[in-house]
Design an enzyme around this catalytic site. Structure first.
Site, PDB file in Angstrom:
ATOM      1  N   THR A  20     -36.764  42.642   0.156  1.00  0.00           N
ATOM      2  CA  THR A  20     -38.217  42.698   0.321  1.00  0.00           C
ATOM      3  C   THR A  20     -38.908  43.229  -0.929  1.00  0.00           C
ATOM      4  O   THR A  20     -38.327  43.989  -1.695  1.00  0.00           O
ATOM      5  CB  THR A  20     -38.622  43.554   1.550  1.00  0.00           C
ATOM      6  OG1 THR A  20     -40.039  43.547   1.660  1.00  0.00           O
ATOM      7  CG2 THR A  20     -38.146  44.984   1.427  1.00  0.00           C
ATOM      8  N   ARG A  21     -40.173  42.796  -1.112  1.00  0.00           N
ATOM      9  CA  ARG A  21     -41.023  43.316  -2.193  1.00  0.00           C
ATOM     10  C   ARG A  21     -42.374  43.724  -1.621  1.00  0.00           C
ATOM     11  O   ARG A  21     -43.350  43.847  -2.342  1.00  0.00           O
ATOM     12  CB  ARG A  21     -41.205  42.271  -3.308  1.00  0.00           C
ATOM     13  CG  ARG A  21     -41.471  40.862  -2.855  1.00  0.00           C
ATOM     14  CD  ARG A  21     -41.886  39.971  -3.998  1.00  0.00           C
ATOM     15  NE  ARG A  21     -43.321  39.863  -4.028  1.00  0.00           N
ATOM     16  CZ  ARG A  21     -44.022  38.898  -3.457  1.00  0.00           C
ATOM     17  NH1 ARG A  21     -43.412  37.921  -2.797  1.00  0.00           N
ATOM     18  NH2 ARG A  21     -45.323  38.877  -3.521  1.00  0.00           N
ATOM     19  N   HIS A  32     -43.939  45.965   7.728  1.00  0.00           N
ATOM     20  CA  HIS A  32     -44.761  46.047   8.929  1.00  0.00           C
ATOM     21  C   HIS A  32     -43.886  45.795  10.162  1.00  0.00           C
ATOM     22  O   HIS A  32     -42.691  45.533  10.039  1.00  0.00           O
ATOM     23  CB  HIS A  32     -45.907  45.048   8.841  1.00  0.00           C
ATOM     24  CG  HIS A  32     -46.838  45.325   7.692  1.00  0.00           C
ATOM     25  ND1 HIS A  32     -47.459  46.543   7.536  1.00  0.00           N
ATOM     26  CD2 HIS A  32     -47.214  44.572   6.630  1.00  0.00           C
ATOM     27  CE1 HIS A  32     -48.198  46.528   6.437  1.00  0.00           C
ATOM     28  NE2 HIS A  32     -48.063  45.341   5.855  1.00  0.00           N
ATOM     29  N   HIS A  60     -41.513  42.730  10.241  1.00  0.00           N
ATOM     30  CA  HIS A  60     -40.275  42.839   9.468  1.00  0.00           C
ATOM     31  C   HIS A  60     -39.278  43.747  10.172  1.00  0.00           C
ATOM     32  O   HIS A  60     -38.080  43.506  10.177  1.00  0.00           O
ATOM     33  CB  HIS A  60     -40.549  43.417   8.077  1.00  0.00           C
ATOM     34  CG  HIS A  60     -41.636  42.711   7.332  1.00  0.00           C
ATOM     35  ND1 HIS A  60     -42.892  43.241   7.193  1.00  0.00           N
ATOM     36  CD2 HIS A  60     -41.655  41.506   6.726  1.00  0.00           C
ATOM     37  CE1 HIS A  60     -43.639  42.399   6.513  1.00  0.00           C
ATOM     38  NE2 HIS A  60     -42.929  41.341   6.214  1.00  0.00           N
ATOM     39  N   ARG A  88     -39.271  32.736   5.971  1.00  0.00           N
ATOM     40  CA  ARG A  88     -40.048  31.648   5.373  1.00  0.00           C
ATOM     41  C   ARG A  88     -40.578  32.099   4.014  1.00  0.00           C
ATOM     42  O   ARG A  88     -40.733  33.286   3.766  1.00  0.00           O
ATOM     43  CB  ARG A  88     -41.187  31.199   6.298  1.00  0.00           C
ATOM     44  CG  ARG A  88     -42.205  32.270   6.618  1.00  0.00           C
ATOM     45  CD  ARG A  88     -43.420  31.643   7.247  1.00  0.00           C
ATOM     46  NE  ARG A  88     -43.945  30.588   6.378  1.00  0.00           N
ATOM     47  CZ  ARG A  88     -45.064  29.920   6.608  1.00  0.00           C
ATOM     48  NH1 ARG A  88     -45.741  30.159   7.670  1.00  0.00           N
ATOM     49  NH2 ARG A  88     -45.488  29.014   5.772  1.00  0.00           N
ATOM     50  N   GLY A 145     -78.568  49.378 -23.751  1.00  0.00           N
ATOM     51  CA  GLY A 145     -79.950  49.086 -24.146  1.00  0.00           C
ATOM     52  C   GLY A 145     -80.268  49.843 -25.420  1.00  0.00           C
ATOM     53  O   GLY A 145     -79.477  50.694 -25.869  1.00  0.00           O
TER      54      GLY A 145
END
Ligand code: ADP
Ligand code: ADP
Length: 571
Positions: free
Chosen positions: A198-199, A203, A206, A293, A405
């Site tokens: 995982t990277r 949650h 997972h 996926r 300005g």
């Protein structure tokens, strides 16, 4: 669960490559290196070298030779025939003093010695062709294609002897070599081990998926996040590792999970990368590997289409799992069913069932930026809190308001009033006023183009630090040059930068002449005065333009305040 094979395999044995010299040989290697030409290797090559040296890429034991490289690109095999899907090369710019069959010293970005390599080969490589074959694209929207533009033009290959693994001081107990992971698994009595790559922060979806995978093989989970290089824009690993730690401590079954960090420099190569990830986990002692996926997906190409099909990675890994010696556990997307308060894999969700999900963009925009806590069904409360600490709500994020300005236009006057209004609303302010900065931070600088740019860049540097730390920087400097202002916008980050053009005509500034400087400039006592004999380049697209002829300083300050409110920077 759509797995085709759940055959139980024990963790793979086999010897691991080890490129480190024995401790007693280090001094000699160091002495030898002082007489050699050096190459400074990139951050990516440093990660690659570490994984090569510890055997994570076994059987690969060196940066690839030309034959390895060509065959890996064409057939996903090393010259010796073993499966290996991703090129691991050492591209460098021409090295003075380099001889074939001679030694070179490998050094990191700080010139620290890493080891010595005997250069057996130095060969040219083709960027476009390499990208096409490895990644299936030459599109520079692919993060690695973009990065490859900066790689050196010659690949070096040869046997390397290294001093010691790079010292890392953070999360020390979680940084395990393949041999150490294997030992940890053996200690835990693990026979079946499923690895999860995982990277991202973890949650509930997972967590659910990894727990199911471990149950399915009646084994142990190897939670194996990447902390080397991931996709630009990812959540930083310090934050991510804090989420993994809390989950392992509180939500997984004790004794059935091992957390270890992997210093991999990802390529975002989709299917080929998935196969590589499986090989690396096999070397760490895993018997099974989860492929979901969009594995190692680089996002969308310049036509707005995904670079790889969502399940291409499963297809490729599935075809090679036997040869690789690790079994794939393929998973579809996990969906939440609010009516049943549980997760289910997409393919098994009943047709009429209601599902709920929160996209990555929604997490950032609708929850974190708005300061709204993520719901418990989506993520564990501890994880939600960790993310909120890293990504505070907009009203606690930093912002730079940059007044530009002519001298006497009203920048300081407006900034001072805005300061009090923002303090009233509970924000912390630093004012960086040109006239004041020139008495301390930029003391000694004059008004040549060069000195003015230096002054502005200094103010910009400080402002960027303040913004990074969640403060409000109000900057008021003439800052006459457009390019330099744009540079500062870039330094601070465009979405936290508000350019305010105090558009007072020269005649009015001169009429006010509150500091008496225009009179002096007209008399020629000050040279190169902005508006008189030095240009002022008005902003082309300022966020706000203020008029000081009809609007009062108070009204102008309130206009800026309203803008900041609209952007969410003030509550
Ligand atoms: P700068 O910081 O742009 O050099 P200052 O704010 O120091 O300019 O000076 C602007 C001068 O113009 C002050 O003396 C201020 O009182 C006067 N002034 C008059 N009308 C306005 C206005 N609407 N906004 C800002 N300043 C104004
Ligand atoms: P800059 O963007 O040029 O660094 P600062 O706001 O830091 O501008 O400093 C400009 C102030 O310094 C002016 O308000 C003016 O009073 C004074 N000054 C002195 N010499 C010059 C000059 N040659 N050009 C512009 N302002 C000058």
């Amino acid at each position: 669960m759509t797995t085709s094979r759940t055959g139980l395999v024990s963790p793979v044995g086999g010897t691991l490559v080890d490129l480190f010299v024995p401790v007693e040989a280090r001094a000699e290697l160091r002495a030898h290196a002082t007489r050699l030409p050096s190459v400074q290797i990139s951050e990516r090559a440093l990660y690659d070298l570490e994984l090569l040296a510890t055997g994570a890429f076994s059987p690969l034991d060196r940066f690839m030779s030309r034959r390895d490289h060509e065959r890996v690109l064409g057939e996903m095999r090393l010259a010796g025939g073993q499966l290996f899907p991703i090129p691991v090369t050492l591209p460098v710019n021409r090295v003075p003093g380099l001889r074939l069959d001679g030694d070179i010293a490998l050094r990191d970005a700080h010139n620290e010695l890493l080891g010595v390599m005997t250069v057996e080969e130095a060969y040219d490589w083709d960027r476009g062709e390499t990208a096409q074959q490895m990644l299936g694209t030459r599109d520079v929207r692919h993060p690695l294609v973009a990065e490859m533009e900066r790689w050196g033009e010659v690949n070096l290959s040869g046997r390397a002897r290294l001093l010691a693994p790079p010292l890392r001081h953070d999360f020390r107990d979680l940084r395990l070599t393949p041999a150490e992971v294997r030992a940890r698994l053996t200690e835990a009595g693990a026979v079946n081990v499923v690895a999860f790559q995982t990277r991202n922060p973890l949650h509930r979806a997972h967590e659910e998926l990894t727990r199911r995978a471990a149950d399915l093989i009646k084994g142990t989970l190897l939670l194996h996040p990447v902390v080397g290089m991931t996709k630009p824009g990812d959540v930083d690993y310090y934050t991510r590792v804090r989420t993994y730690k809390v989950l392992v401590e509180r939500y997984y079954e004790p004794g059935r999970v091992v957390l270890a960090l992997l210093n991999l420099a990802m390529r975002m190569a989709g299917p080929r990368e998935a196969l590589w990830h499986a090989l690396i986990r096999r070397n760490h002692g895993a018997s099974h590997f989860i492929v979901g996926r969009d594995h190692a997906s680089p996002g969308l190409d310049s036509a707005g289409k995904p670079f790889y099909g969502a399940y291409d990675a499963q297809e490729l890994v599935g075809r090679h799992q036997e040869e690789l010696g690790i079994t794939m556990l393929p998973f579809g997307e996990m969906m939440y069913l609010p009516d049943e308060a549980r997760y289910e894999e997409a393919s098994r969700v009943p047709k009429q069932a209601r599902t709920a999900s929160i996209s990555g963009t929604q997490v950032r925009e609708e929850f974190l930026n708005a300061g709204v806590k993520l719901p418990d069904w989506f993520t564990r409360p501890e994880v939600a809190q960790i993310l909120m600490d890293t990504y505070p709500a907009r009203h606690r994020q930093g912002v730079c308001v940059w007044f530009t300005g002519l001298s006497g236009a009203g920048k300081s006057t407006t900034a001072e009033i805005l300061t009090t209004l923002l303090l009233e609303r509970g924000r912390n302010i630093t004012v960086l006023d040109g006239d004041v900065v020139r008495t301390n931070l930029s003391k000694g600088l004059g008004f040549s183009k060069e000195d003015r740019d230096t002054n502005i860049r200094r103010i910009g540097f400080v402002a960027a630090e303040i913004v990074r730390h969640g403060g409000v920087a109000l900057c008021a400097a003439v800052s006459p040059y457009r390019v330099t202002r744009d540079e500062v916008r870039h330094m601070v980050g465009a979405d936290h930068f508000v350019e305010v053009f105090v558009d007072t005509p020269l005649e009015e500034c001169e009429r006010r002449d509150s500091k008496g400087v225009y009179a002096k400039a007209r008399r020629g006592e000050i040279k190169g005065f902005t508006g008189i004999d030095d240009p002022y380049e008005a902003p082309e697209h300022p966020e706000i333009t203020l008029d000081t002829l009809v609007s009062t300083p108070d009204a102008n300050a309130r206009r800026v305040l309203e803008y900041l409110e609209g952007q969410g920077f003030v509550r």
